[in-house]
Design a protein around this motif. Structure first.
Motif, short mmCIF file in Angstrom:
data_model
loop_
_atom_site.label_atom_id
_atom_site.label_comp_id
_atom_site.label_asym_id
_atom_site.label_seq_id
_atom_site.Cartn_x
_atom_site.Cartn_y
_atom_site.Cartn_z
N VAL A 42 -5.73 -5.35 5.10
CA VAL A 42 -4.75 -4.30 5.75
C VAL A 42 -5.52 -3.48 4.56
N MET A 43 -5.63 -3.40 3.76
CA MET A 43 -5.85 -2.16 2.43
C MET A 43 -7.38 -2.17 2.63
N PHE A 44 -7.67 -2.44 2.86
CA PHE A 44 -9.68 -2.11 3.43
C PHE A 44 -9.54 -0.74 4.68
N PHE A 45 -8.97 -2.03 5.78
CA PHE A 45 -8.70 -1.10 6.65
C PHE A 45 -7.95 0.77 6.62
N MET A 46 -6.96 0.38 5.67
CA MET A 46 -6.08 1.00 4.84
C MET A 46 -7.06 2.58 4.05
N ARG A 47 -8.32 2.32 3.43
CA ARG A 47 -9.03 2.86 2.47
C ARG A 47 -8.87 4.38 2.86
N GLY A 48 -8.89 4.63 4.36
CA GLY A 48 -9.33 6.01 5.13
C GLY A 48 -8.32 6.93 4.96
N SER A 49 -7.43 6.53 4.94
CA SER A 49 -5.79 5.92 5.43
C SER A 49 -5.26 7.00 4.44
N THR A 50 -4.58 8.24 3.93
CA THR A 50 -3.79 8.75 2.54
C THR A 50 -1.81 8.82 3.16
N VAL A 51 -1.30 8.81 2.30
CA VAL A 51 0.04 8.89 1.94
C VAL A 51 0.25 10.14 2.53
N PRO A 52 1.29 10.29 3.79
CA PRO A 52 1.97 11.79 4.45
C PRO A 52 1.89 13.00 3.31
N GLY A 53 1.09 14.38 3.40
CA GLY A 53 1.32 15.06 2.38
C GLY A 53 0.78 15.25 0.60
N THR A 54 0.15 14.28 0.89
CA THR A 54 -0.36 13.90 -0.81
C THR A 54 -1.72 13.51 -0.57
N ASN A 55 -2.88 13.80 -0.68
CA ASN A 55 -3.97 13.24 -1.43
C ASN A 55 -4.25 11.60 -1.41
N PHE A 56 -3.37 11.16 -1.81
CA PHE A 56 -3.54 9.52 -2.71
C PHE A 56 -3.41 8.23 -1.78
N SER A 57 -4.14 7.75 -1.76
CA SER A 57 -4.43 6.40 -0.76
C SER A 57 -3.48 5.60 -0.57
N LEU A 58 -3.35 5.92 0.96
CA LEU A 58 -3.06 4.61 1.30
C LEU A 58 -2.92 3.70 0.72
#
Length: 283
Positions: A42-58
């Motif tokens: 799950v975290m691998f597929f989230m690696r390119g996503s960010t928390v909405p409103g930030t640049n922090f990795s989801l």
């Protein structure tokens, strides 16, 4: 030493033995490692996503949230499954027949489940730290927060898990607990901030300990700037301690009552009847 303290000491020894034995069982080991592998996918597929409103990795946000989920899962599901299974195979009946046997049994179960939960958290942290970045693993304050949230979370969830396990006479009916649990996990901000959910769903999530466990773990391991995406732009430590404390008090009051009633209903004939039903399902 009083008989109760003697039984408690025996329960601690029993818990350590159960915990060691579970790490020599291939099925149990698979049950521990499979969720870890699934989480990392799950975290691998989230690696390119960010928390909405930030640049922090989801993905980095998900790891501490999953630690809170692990504590809740251990307390609510592992504890309930253990009681339901050992109620069916007669273990609880044997404990009931021994002086102060229920005290020793429950202490042993708490020790073993707490140990397994601690090992699972360590496994997540050790392996996850190499996969995601941005975590405050070098801050002593982070480990202090991680510790008190974990302990309070266990105290809040273990009694509730014991209550649920005493209400399920057949371990094959654990789906009645698992399905609501999966729904709570999905709506408690473990994988995505609940601030983006409908208002009524946010209220439901905050009524249960899973959300607060996730929030507490995030407050320990994420940068302070990430509090901006939480309610009130704050980690809400007092509210976390308060809600988990309320669940702990309610569970500690109700669990002994429910467990005593369950133990009184246990008999050799009821255990034999459950075994016969189980054998009929197999054949």
């Amino acid at each position: 030493m009083t008989p109760t303290l003697t039984a408690a000491r025996a329960g601690v020894s029993r818990g350590w033995i159960e915990m060691r034995q579970t790490f020599t069982n291939a099925q149990d080991l698979w049950n521990y490692f499979f969720p870890t592998v699934l989480l990392f996918f799950v975290m691998f597929f989230m690696r390119g996503s960010t928390v909405p409103g930030t640049n922090f990795s989801l993905g980095s946000r998900t790891l501490p949230s999953a630690l809170g989920m692990t504590v809740a899962f251990g307390g609510l599901i592992t504890m309930a499954m253990a009681l339901a299974t050992e109620r069916e195979d007669g273990t609880l009946l044997r404990a009931k027949a021994t002086p102060n046997g229920m005290v020793g049994y429950l202490v042993g179960k708490i020790v073993s489940v707490a140990g397994i939960t601690a090992v699972s958290i360590t496994l997540y942290l050790v392996t996850g730290a190499g996969l995601v970045g941005g975590l405050n693993l070098g801050d002593p304050g982070a480990w202090l927060t991680l510790g008190w949230v974990s302990v309070l979370g266990m105290v809040a969830t273990f009694p509730i898990g014991a209550i649920l396990g005493s209400l399920v006479s057949n371990p094959r009916n654990m789906g009645l607990i698992m399905l609501p649990m999966m729904g709570l996990i999905a709506t408690s901000g473990i994988f995505y901030p609940i601030t983006n959910f409908p208002g009524w769903l946010q209220g439901v999530a905050q009524a249960f300990p899973i959300y607060w466990l996730g929030l507490g773990m995030r407050s320990a391991l994420l940068p302070d700037s990430m509090a901006a995406v939480e309610f009130g732009h704050s980690w809400r430590h007092l509210e976390t301690a308060g809600v988990l404390g309320v669940w702990a008090i309610a569970g500690l009051i109700l669990a002994p009552i429910v467990l005593r009633r369950m133990a009184r209903r246990e008999s050799g004939s009821s255990v034999a009847a459950r075994r016969e039903k189980a054998m009929q399902r197999i054949t």
